[in-house]
Design an enzyme around this catalytic site. Structure first.
Site, PDB file in Angstrom:
ATOM      1  N   CYS A 161     110.670 -78.317 165.961  1.00  0.00           N
ATOM      2  CA  CYS A 161     109.839 -78.220 167.157  1.00  0.00           C
ATOM      3  C   CYS A 161     110.063 -79.397 168.103  1.00  0.00           C
ATOM      4  CB  CYS A 161     108.368 -78.049 166.783  1.00  0.00           C
ATOM      5  SG  CYS A 161     107.358 -77.410 168.147  1.00  0.00           S
ATOM      6  N   HIS A 205     108.049 -72.991 163.789  1.00  0.00           N
ATOM      7  CA  HIS A 205     107.392 -73.685 162.678  1.00  0.00           C
ATOM      8  C   HIS A 205     107.579 -72.866 161.417  1.00  0.00           C
ATOM      9  CE1 HIS A 205     105.040 -76.983 164.648  1.00  0.00           C
ATOM     10  NE2 HIS A 205     105.382 -76.265 165.704  1.00  0.00           N
ATOM     11  N   GLU A 262     106.965 -73.640 158.478  1.00  0.00           N
ATOM     12  CA  GLU A 262     105.878 -73.884 157.533  1.00  0.00           C
ATOM     13  C   GLU A 262     104.608 -73.131 157.888  1.00  0.00           C
ATOM     14  OE1 GLU A 262     105.320 -76.602 160.968  1.00  0.00           O
ATOM     15  OE2 GLU A 262     107.012 -75.836 159.820  1.00  0.00           O
TER      16      GLU A 262
END
Length: 667
Positions: A535, A618, A620
């Site tokens: 990011c 992202h 995660e």
């Protein structure tokens, strides 16, 4: 047995400090009497064998290094020396029936001014990449001549009779500060080692005559209510709002629980005037409950995300301290195995000081889709339940159930009942379908990979998503640790360095955090050792590689997209306001990194080269169903260095830091 409760009612203005608490679904309430001890730090809460109820102010986020207007509000601890349990119906019959008059109802921020603040936050904060969502409060105020102890016990009765679905309904009385509330949301609990969090977000306002609000309705009214509720559940803004706070609380769970958290839900949370959507997160931890509380201060549903920046945004747009609003009322109960913690969020709560001043703070979650007029209406709806109990607003008849039962389908005829049942089936199907687009990693326990014998350093650039990244890396067999950007070493010895996400403009080299991330990434590139950037760090890497970085026309905060990453389609979540641009399949002017980008827009999704990879999304996030697989693929690529790059002679990764350290200008 009502010895204690009766004595508190008899003593009235002379009553000692007390807390009266009813927990959702329980048939009784607890009456706790004790002595008040004020402390400065969570670690100072006295857990010496007695039960403690602690009122924790919002300013306590400063323990985590976050910004907050400081009003010197203490952690107020009621150290319990006497208690009793009273059946609910018996307690309601004893509590004061007479209304406590609240006069001079006003609001500190007008509707127009609050709407203007909403627009500023969307444009100046979310629009500049400062975060995905932020909660800004306003306060309804009034005054009363009633003695504080009598007032809060009277308000407690009204809340028990007229509110439904609250996690805790309570009254608290201490010197100089009393409170009564019906909070819908558990922030965190730690019961026999099981840590739970309960993010609630998305707000459906009941209309006049709705079955939920009034307890009865015609078939046409029930059908109309069901249609509006279905429209709410389809609303993109409301859906993304909930998922974003789930992500934020999973960050906290990953910091508290070695095995992370698992999500259950979504569910509907029905109250008298509002219905919310919610998830339940669970994990295991051996931490001291005070440390569990410290690491989870405070809920994103009352602050925003990422947490650190959310507190800064609150400090910029709220002109006064929050007091205890958005803090917690934490109950610490000694057990044979240790101390259990149960801590609901201090929302939907009225505060009363010894001067007769009444405050009811409320807030709305502002996201990129927010409508200022809608957020104004949401704050009024949230305040209405408490203001009605205070007698500041007229009461509407409501059928009180067993405090947690679902009375939404209570109707006066069979047709209405059938309509409600059909709507309930559609609602259940729609809620369950939400999980189809979420990452299984956070929903279903998965077997961990064998240990790789490799270490990973995860550098936090101002967003606790790094705790989730570290958790996923451990699942993939790495030994992983997280360090903040300002404490990260320039020459890291770990086998892999993961540069994490963060808020802000990646082009702003005047920002010490961005400047430090540039320095760290450049040094790792020069070392020729494996790195992954995510990011914000991906954007910094793209800038170092000579690509233009631009602000998106519309922020992508909590948005799931299916993108092509070097030939593989992957559904991943995005939280970005800025992006790099380049043609798909091209190589970057510096470093010679291969580009994976959107063929139509040129927005860069990922970069890769020898021992280097980066990704805009992202991996995660709970919004990334393909995130773990893509993370493993990228990490394996930089470790094995199996990719054959098309590197120009001037773009080698091992080039001196000075050759790539100067920022490129936005083009």
């Amino acid at each position: 047995m009502t010895r204690l409760l009766s004595s508190l009612l008899a003593l009235a203005a002379e009553a000692p400090p007390f807390a009266v608490i009813h927990r959702e679904h329980e048939p009784a309430l607890d009456v706790l009497v004790g002595d008040v001890v004020d402390v400065a730090l969570l670690a100072d809460i006295p857990l010496d064998g007695a039960e403690v109820v602690a009122l924790v102010p919002f300013r306590q986020v400063r323990e985590r290094g976050f910004a907050a207007h400081d009003d010197d509000a203490p952690i107020r601890c009621l150290v319990v020396r006497d208690r009793e349990t009273v059946p609910l119906e018996e307690a309601i019959g004893l509590l004061p029936r007479h209304p406590v008059v609240v006069d001079d109802l006003d609001v500190d921020v007008s509707d127009d001014d609050y709407a203007a603040t909403v627009r500023r936050v969307i444009d100046d904060e979310i629009g500049r990449g400062e975060g995905a969502n932020f909660v800004i409060r306003r306060e309804f105020t009034g005054s009363t001549d009633a003695a504080p102890a009598t007032a809060v016990l009277g308000w407690l009765r009204a809340l028990l009779e007229h509110e439904s679905g609250a996690y805790w309904t309570f009254a608290l009385h201490t010197p100089g500060l009393s409170a009564a509330g019906a909070t819908p949301e558990r922030h965190v609990s730690s019961i026999d080692g099981v840590v739970s969090m309960n993010p609630i977000s998305g707000t459906f306002r009941h209309g006049e005559g709705d079955a939920v609000a009034a307890g009865s309705a015609s078939a046409a009214s029930a059908a109309a209510h069901g249609d509006r509720l279905l429209a709410f559940l389809h609303d993109v803004k409301e859906r993304e709002e909930l998922v974003m706070v789930v992500d934020e609380e999973l960050k906290m769970m990953s910091a508290v629980c070695p095995e992370g958290g698992r999500i259950r839900g979504p569910f509907l949370k029905r109250m008298s005037r509002l219905t919310h959507t919610e998830y339940l997160l669970e994990g295991r931890s051996a931490l001291d409950p005070r440390e569990v509380l410290r690491r989870t201060m405070f809920a994103p549903t009352v602050t925003g995300s990422p947490m650190g920046n959310a507190c800064s945004v609150i400090a910029r747009h709220e002109t006064t301290p929050r007091g205890y609003y958005a803090g917690v009322l934490a109950r610490f109960t000694p057990r044979a195995h240790g101390v259990d913690l149960d801590a609901p969020i201090l929302i939907r709560t009225a505060y009363l000081d010894d001067g007769g001043r009444v405050r009811v703070p409320v807030g709305a979650t502002l996201v990129r889709h927010s409508d200022p007029a809608g957020e104004v209406a949401e704050t009024r709806a949230k305040a209405a339940g408490v203001l009605t109990a205070l007698g500041a607003l007229p009461r509407v008849p409501a059928a009180r159930t067993d405090h947690g039962g679902d009375d939404a389908g209570a109707t006066t005829d069979a047709a209405a009942a059938a309509a409600a049942a059909a709507a309930a089936d559609r609602i259940d199907t729609l809620l369950a379908a939400r999980n189809d687009h979420l990452a299984a990693f956070w929903r279903i326990p998965q077997a961990a990979h064998p240990a790789r014998g490799l270490d990973a350093l995860v550098i936090d650039a101002g967003d606790d998503f790094t705790t989730m990244l570290a958790h996923q890396l451990r699942h993939l067999g790495f030994g992983a640790r997280v360090v903040p950007w300002h404490a990260a070493p320039v020459a890291a010895s770990e086998d892999l360095v993961v540069f994490g996400p963060g808020p802000g403009d990646p082009r702003n080299t005047a920002d010490p955090r961005v400047a430090r991330m540039r320095e760290l990434i450049a040094a790792r590139l020069a070392s020729g050792r494996p790195l992954l950037a995510v990011c914000l760090s991906h954007q910094v890497l793209a800038d170092l590689a000579g690509l233009p970085i631009e602000r998106l026309q519309a922020p992508r905060q909590g948005v799931q997209l299916e993108v092509d990453v070097f030939g593989d389609r992957a559904a991943i979540g995005f939280y970005n306001t800025f992006a790099a641009a380049a043609a798909n399949g091209s190589t970057t002017p510096s470093l010679g990194l291969e580009v994976a980008s959107d063929a139509a827009t040129g927005i860069v999704h990922a970069l890769r080269g020898p021992r280097v990879a980066s990704v805009q999304g992202h991996l995660e996030s709970v919004t990334s169903p393909d995130g773990l697989a893509l993370l493993e693929r990228l990490v394996d690529g930089v470790l094995r260095d199996t990719w054959s790059p098309r590197l120009p002679a001037s773009g080698l990764v091992g080039a001196p830091v000075g050759a790539i350290g100067a920022p490129t200008r936005s083009r």
